[in-house]
Design a protein around this motif. Structure first.
Motif, PDB file in Angstrom:
ATOM      1  N   SER A 110      46.079  67.704 123.032  1.00  0.00           N
ATOM      2  CA  SER A 110      47.269  68.519 122.839  1.00  0.00           C
ATOM      3  C   SER A 110      48.403  67.644 122.326  1.00  0.00           C
ATOM      4  O   SER A 110      48.378  66.418 122.415  1.00  0.00           O
ATOM      5  N   TRP A 111      49.460  68.308 121.804  1.00  0.00           N
ATOM      6  CA  TRP A 111      50.606  67.561 121.309  1.00  0.00           C
ATOM      7  C   TRP A 111      51.294  66.812 122.436  1.00  0.00           C
ATOM      8  O   TRP A 111      51.826  65.708 122.231  1.00  0.00           O
ATOM      9  N   SER A 112      51.306  67.370 123.642  1.00  0.00           N
ATOM     10  CA  SER A 112      51.938  66.678 124.769  1.00  0.00           C
ATOM     11  C   SER A 112      51.193  65.396 125.108  1.00  0.00           C
ATOM     12  O   SER A 112      51.812  64.361 125.403  1.00  0.00           O
ATOM     13  N   SER A 113      49.861  65.446 125.067  1.00  0.00           N
ATOM     14  CA  SER A 113      49.087  64.230 125.352  1.00  0.00           C
ATOM     15  C   SER A 113      49.232  63.205 124.235  1.00  0.00           C
ATOM     16  O   SER A 113      49.246  61.999 124.489  1.00  0.00           O
TER      17      SER A 113
END
Length: 497
Positions: A394-397
């Motif tokens: 994901s973009w957060s990771s």
């Protein structure tokens, strides 16, 4: 001929990984055949060129072929699962490609053309022009050529300063920050003021193949400079052979090991200890998938004085590894025989091949600087991550691990990762970094908060994670690290913040 030019364009796009691809052709027949191959085959069409073009066409994820006319253009888009790559679209004019591939009367397709599948041998066969490109035969008179010794090449301190200033320059000078350009120009002027090899054109050290690593005014000089010099995925060389029975200066653009090269040759004459006079007289494309050379469509004989010029060597290192030259059009060239491992790594990243090998060469050839928070502090731009080969999460990771865009590290251990996935949208993750135990090269990274910003509005972003960062190599410009299972290459853009 138009179909053959289309095939060459598709093959080049495949090798360079250019997607999506847009081609414009002034042949309605070609457009209709590519868009409706079944109708073409049903009508008895047997062209191997068109069949091969269409099979390659269908491998590309997104494509479009246009026929320019007053009544509009024919469009078609198709998707396959061949690749998920995304690159900026490129327009390959079919008529122009045909002109480059084969000016009228110089190239004739055999009755049964069969494109080679994976050629592995160098080009051979027919060549065009008065003579084929070859390494000129040495005369008995004159000093013998000196080979550059293998192994570590030594540099003087001013030469090191020039190479240091050039690290991170894109497109051999096409894209460079004003401050970095000043550093390069200052280093060039310093070397020119020093005494290198006296009368460089009379020295055997000037002979051989030189790789272009920097040039000024790359968009205003020769056709090769305007078209190819600013493309990082291409390699540009200049071959100098003055002590031969056929003195020559040859400018070579290598597209890739599998595509081929363009060589533009000039007759050369030594004017004095620094100046070489030249006159371009022939050029040709040498594609690895063709058994013959394709003439470069420039009538040098008709250009008169426009095909002539001169090249001054203002500095030649005593090791014979660095050369600075200035041309008659006001262009400055910096060339090198044995490339710096850092430049080789950046070139490999730009080309998209051989990155792991270049990393191994750099980490094994140089120790770099001592690793501490003072060395790590600064703003870094991520150039390459091994994670990109297998796809990310994901973009957060991605923001949490710093697998995209920018990273800022402060001397007190504060760390910030910044990712810009879309225009007007940014993700940032903050945390801390500190040295782990007695291991001088290993750091612990802890991320604890994040923010997503859309325009002027901010939202909390759930980020977090514990990582182990091992510094494999670091200096004033380059950092190579291992973050958990990923290898990362960063370029320093600001020293300390």
């Amino acid at each position: 001929m138009e179909a053959f030019a289309l095939l060459l364009g598709l093959r080049l796009a495949e090798e360079m990984g250019i997607f999506p691809l847009s081609i414009e052709s002034d042949s309605m027949e070609i457009v209709q055949v590519i868009q409706n191959p079944d109708d073409y085959l049903a009508s008895g069409g047997k062209s191997d060129v068109l069949k091969d073009s269409h099979s390659r066409w269908m491998k590309i994820e997104r494509w479009r072929i246009d026929f320019p006319s007053n009544t509009g253009a024919l469009h078609r888009e198709a998707r396959t699962q061949a690749t998920n790559k995304r690159h900026a679209p490129v327009l390959l004019p079919g008529a122009m490609a045909a002109a480059l591939a084969a000016p009228t009367g110089l190239l004739k397709l055999p009755p049964s053309y069969a494109p080679p599948s994976s050629p592995s041998s160098p080009l051979s066969g027919t060549s065009y022009g008065r003579r084929s490109r070859r390494r000129p035969r040495l005369c008995r008179r004159g000093a013998p050529l000196l080979a550059v010794a293998a192994g570590e090449v030594s540099y003087t301190e001013p030469e090191e300063a020039l190479l240091e200033a050039l690290v991170g320059v894109q497109g051999r000078g096409r894209a460079v920050a004003p401050r970095q350009l000043q550093e390069v120009e200052s280093a060039v002027q310093t070397l020119e003021a020093l005494e290198g090899v006296p009368d460089p054109t009379n020295s055997s050290l000037i002979e051989g193949s030189w790789k272009l690593i920097f040039t000024t005014r790359p968009g205003t000089a020769s056709p090769i400079q305007r078209t190819f010099v600013g493309v990082d995925s291409f390699s540009v060389f200049q071959e100098v052979y003055l002590r031969t029975d056929d003195p020559r200066v040859v400018n070579v653009v290598k597209f890739s090991e599998t595509v081929g090269e363009l060589a533009v040759q000039a007759e050369a004459t030594i004017n004095d200890g620094k100046r070489i006079l030249f006159r371009f007289d022939r050029a040709a494309f040498a594609f690895k998938f063709l058994p013959f050379k394709v003439p470069y469509p420039v009538p040098f004989r008709l250009l008169g004085d426009e095909a002539k010029g001169w090249l001054d060597t203002t500095y030649l290192s005593r090791s014979g590894n660095i050369r600075i030259s200035r041309g008659n059009k006001g262009t400055t060239f910096v060339l090198q025989k044995s490339a710096d491992p850092r430049q080789m790594l950046l070139s490999a990243i730009s080309a998209g091949t051989g990155v792991k090998e270049a990393i191994d060469d750099l980490t094994s050839s140089k120790k770099g600087d001592v690793v501490d928070m003072n060395t790590l502090a600064g703003e870094w731009q991520l150039l390459w991550a091994s994670q990109s080969e297998s796809g990310g999460g994901s973009w957060s990771s991605v923001a949490s691990a710093g697998l995209k865009d920018f990273q800022t590290i402060k001397e007190d251990g504060q760390l910030k990762n910044l990712v810009n996935p879309f225009p007007g949208v940014s993700l940032s993750a903050r945390g801390n970094i500190c040295k782990t135990g007695n291991n001088n090269d290993t750091f612990s990274v802890s991320m604890n908060e994040g923010v997503i910003q859309v325009g002027g509005i901010q939202f909390p972003l759930e980020t977090g994670g514990e990582y182990v960062m091992e510094i494999l190599y670091i200096d004033n410009k380059i950092r190579i690290s291992r973050l958990n299972q990923y290898k990362l290459v960063h370029l320093r853009i600001v020293n300390k913040t």
